[in-house]
Scaffold this active site. Structure first.
Site, PDB file in Angstrom:
ATOM      1  N   ASP A  13      -5.391   9.564  10.260  1.00 48.01           N
ATOM      2  CA  ASP A  13      -4.069   9.078  10.633  1.00 48.01           C
ATOM      3  C   ASP A  13      -3.594   9.622  11.974  1.00 48.01           C
ATOM      4  O   ASP A  13      -3.847  10.771  12.321  1.00 48.01           O
ATOM      5  CB  ASP A  13      -3.051   9.453   9.545  1.00 48.01           C
ATOM      6  CG  ASP A  13      -3.169   8.542   8.326  1.00 48.01           C
ATOM      7  OD1 ASP A  13      -3.039   7.313   8.513  1.00 48.01           O
ATOM      8  OD2 ASP A  13      -3.417   9.049   7.226  1.00 48.01           O
ATOM      9  N   TYR A  41     -11.182  -3.866   3.644  1.00 45.07           N
ATOM     10  CA  TYR A  41     -10.267  -3.416   4.697  1.00 45.07           C
ATOM     11  C   TYR A  41     -11.040  -3.395   6.004  1.00 45.07           C
ATOM     12  O   TYR A  41     -11.913  -2.559   6.201  1.00 45.07           O
ATOM     13  CB  TYR A  41      -9.769  -2.012   4.346  1.00 45.07           C
ATOM     14  CG  TYR A  41      -8.540  -1.527   5.084  1.00 45.07           C
ATOM     15  CD1 TYR A  41      -8.458  -1.579   6.471  1.00 45.07           C
ATOM     16  CD2 TYR A  41      -7.464  -0.984   4.382  1.00 45.07           C
ATOM     17  CE1 TYR A  41      -7.329  -1.115   7.133  1.00 45.07           C
ATOM     18  CE2 TYR A  41      -6.331  -0.512   5.038  1.00 45.07           C
ATOM     19  CZ  TYR A  41      -6.274  -0.579   6.415  1.00 45.07           C
ATOM     20  OH  TYR A  41      -5.161  -0.104   7.064  1.00 45.07           O
ATOM     21  N   GLU A  82       0.866  -1.172   0.000  1.00 43.55           N
ATOM     22  CA  GLU A  82       0.000   0.000   0.000  1.00 43.55           C
ATOM     23  C   GLU A  82       0.900   1.218   0.000  1.00 43.55           C
ATOM     24  O   GLU A  82       1.725   1.381   0.900  1.00 43.55           O
ATOM     25  CB  GLU A  82      -0.778   0.022   1.317  1.00 43.55           C
ATOM     26  CG  GLU A  82      -2.231  -0.288   1.213  1.00 43.55           C
ATOM     27  CD  GLU A  82      -2.876  -0.159   2.590  1.00 43.55           C
ATOM     28  OE1 GLU A  82      -2.700   0.879   3.250  1.00 43.55           O
ATOM     29  OE2 GLU A  82      -3.530  -1.126   3.008  1.00 43.55           O
TER      30      GLU A  82
END
Lengths: 263, 392
Positions: free
Chosen positions: A60, A174, A49
């Protein structure tokens, strides 16, 4: 069938699980990123990725925020990252997935972005701030260029939405191990393995688990139930530790090898 | 007009661009909010707090000396600065805290730029006895120290944000990260008509009391509608609060004033509508200051509350359909506006609000004689006095 699907098929036949490594493209340089991808492949990584940095990465934690900033400070752009993918493809057919936020892709132009991505050999796209409800145009452009759209399942996802997410996902799904942002955590969240088993029964598409997975032991226990394991921040931490060192690529790959040995 | 649609779109703007983990929380919020919107008991409760606690209705004051100074314009000031905590922000935080309470949330978080929304959230959280954490950029903490102290005094924790430009944009990133982590017990009180659906709608609903009152008050005083509405725009909540109830009054012209900072031809401004491009930031599609690679630019304004590279999606829509006009005022002009209102009317406005005041001079030059305008006096300037004392 694209490279991601082929990879899952191959490994399934061998009864093996998929290991996915994340790095921020251009951290600290794109040349380093290219070398890391080659070495990762030798170290047993199945899919890479590549993070396309964004100025405001709201999903994040501090580790990947800092990596994005390093890459942006180094002058990385979407175009340069696509060029790096092209360079990688000369030597390697490892499945490559871009992970970014919606604005850089949207601003580039969906059609233009996916045409270029498909041409250079990108296999999938992950956009954490784009739920499938808002992804209609992106999915259309991605499919046309054979780029898989990978969506998330979260511990908070309702049954009703799960159906649409599974329907719209290509390549793999995911699975978020926890509610929160990316980053290294001490232990695996309670109930994770049970949840993954449930999702797998429902989805009938490969389920890969990410967020907060960093140690060989954690990789091992997740790999027991999931189809794949995704490690990001722990690898980015290794890059940070080795910044400025001549054997950065070697040291980080050695760290990654310890993880892939456990899938 | 019945926008946003059920997916939160205002034409091509708006929507829900958030991590998967927040989707369930947003749909819960949507359900609760849509049901409360038409719930009489909830409305009565909200009205009670607006009236008895916050001090509504606020006056619509005819600024005679300022009008005389401007010559061609009759200026009315909608006195949101007289509300409890000193700005319009309290309308929204009381509403959202009531929603949070109905949803059984035990903790609220908020982002703040100038600190007005932080103070208003901390105030409502104290009133309803809910734990409160406020994210604020380090640079804003330095220039709005009085509000930081007020928040702490009210029992809130102020968490300094050290990333990026250390201002409102980064505080919002950090608040989003907190929310995505603690979504099970935490309610995110967004301070403006931005963010993912249903926030732009919900904040508009709670702030639209400004325009509802102003419209009635103006008709009572003047027996007609005003020619112009004028308000400053950062995210755009006070402007939307004033504009919304005039949407169908086609002859009422709406003007939003953005911060031009050091000038529109420099890189240091916050004119998201005038200089931005369509993009996605903090949960919705709108007009955003960004570079050629889709990276968000750092905004600049002397007014911390306008120092944001995005704007509420409904304003982007109003601009697109031509319903409102969006203009700009520089830091320098805003300071002159602050002085003008202070010295003609004895009212020290917030630096944000001073942008709207500053534009009056330009507007007066191009209007017909005896035109009338309502300015949203969104906040008072006490918070800014220390930071500008060397500039005035």
């Amino acid at each position: 069938m694209n490279r991601i699907d082929r990879k899952f098929q191959q490994l399934r036949r061998k009864n093996k699980k998929v290991f996915i490594a994340f790095v921020t493209a251009g951290d600290p340089t794109l040349k380093t990123t290219e070398k890391l991808v080659f070495e990762f492949e030798h170290a047993g990584v199945d899919i890479v990725e590549l993070g396309v940095p964004f100025s405001d990465p709201m999903a994040d934690g501090p580790t990947i925020q800092a990596a994005s900033q390093r890459a942006l400070d180094g002058g990385v752009t979407v175009k340069k990252i696509l060029q790096a993918v092209k360079n990688i493809r000369v030597k390697s057919q490892i499945p490559l997935v871009l992970m970014t936020y919606y604005n850089p892709v949207f601003h580039f132009g969906l059609e233009k972005f996916f045409r270029a991505a498909g041409q250079v050999g990108v296999d999938g796209i992950i956009v954490p701030d784009l739920p499938c409800e808002e992804a209609v145009s992106l999915m259309k452009a991605a499919r046309k260029n054979r780029v898989a759209t990978i969506f998330f399942l979260s511990p908070t996802t309702t049954k009703k939405r799960m159906k649409n997410i599974v329907r719209d996902s290509g390549g793999f799904i995911y699975y978020l191990s926890l509610t929160g942002v990316t980053g290294v955590r001490k232990g695996l969240p309670e109930g994770l393995l049970v949840h993954v088993r449930q999702a797998k029964r429902y989805a009938k598409k490969p389920i890969c688990v990410g967020f907060g997975i960093s140690t060989p032991a954690q990789v091992k226990s997740v790999a027991r139930v999931a189809d794949g394991v995704i490690v990001g921040s722990a690898i980015v931490n290794e890059i940070k530790k080795n910044l400025g060192k001549r054997n950065l690529v070697k040291n980080v790959s050695r760290f990654v090898r310890r993880l892939t040995n456990n899938v | 007009m019945n926008l946003p649609d059920r997916k939160g779109h205002f034409g091509e703007f708006g929507g829900k661009f958030v991590p998967e983990t927040l989707m369930a929380a947003l749909s819960d919020l949507e359900k609760v909010f849509y049901s409360l919107k038409s719930n009489k008991k909830f409305k009565a409760e909200f009205d009670f707090y607006l009236k008895e606690y916050a001090g509504r209705p606020t006056g619509l004051y005819h600024a005679k000396r300022l009008s005389a100074h401007l010559k061609r314009l009759k200026v009315y000031l909608k006195r949101e600065d007289l509300l409890h905590t000193g700005a319009h922000k309290i309308n929204n935080t009381l509403g959202q805290l009531l929603v949070a309470r109905r949803m059984g949330k035990t903790r609220v978080i908020a982002e703040t730029g100038a600190g007005q929304h932080g103070v208003a959230t901390a105030t409502a959280a104290a009133l309803f006895n809910v734990q409160c954490d406020i994210y604020m950029g380090e640079e804003d903490i330095a220039r709005q120290s009085l509000n930081v102290f007020r928040m702490r005094l009210l029992g809130a924790k102020v968490i300094p944000v050290k990333t990026g430009s250390k201002t409102l944009k980064d505080a919002m990133n950090e608040a989003m990260r907190d929310w995505v982590t603690n979504v099970h017990d935490t309610f995110y009180v967004i301070g403006t008509v931005a963010g993912p659906h249903p926030y732009p709608l919900m904040v508009r609903e709670f702030q639209s009391v400004i325009g509802r009152e102003a419209r009635k008050q103006f008709i009572t005083k003047e027996n007609k509608l005003p020619d112009y509405l004028l308000a400053c725009i950062g995210g755009g909540s006070n402007a939307m609060g004033l504009f919304y109830n005039f949407f169908n009054d086609k002859n009422v012209r709406m003007i939003g004033v953005e911060a031009a900072g050091l000038g529109l031809n420099t890189q240091k401004h916050a004119a998201s509508l005038n200089k931005g491009e369509i993009g996605v930031l903090h949960g919705s599609k709108s007009s955003i200051l960004q570079d050629s690679d889709g990276q968000i630019k750092i905004a600049h304004s002397i007014a911390a509350g306008l120092d944001y590279p995005g704007v509420g999606p409904e304003h982007a829509y109003y601009k697109k359909i031509g319903r409102a006009q969006y203009v700009c005022v520089t830091d320098q002009e805003a300071i002159a506006g602050l002085k003008l209102l202070s010295q003609t009317e004895g009212i020290i406005p917030a630096l944000e609000t001073a942008h709207a005041i500053a534009y009056l001079g330009k507007l007066a030059k191009r209007v017909r004689k005896n035109s009338s305008v309502i300015v949203c006096l969104s906040g008072r300037g006490d918070k800014d006095v220390t930071s500008i004392k060397d500039l005035v």
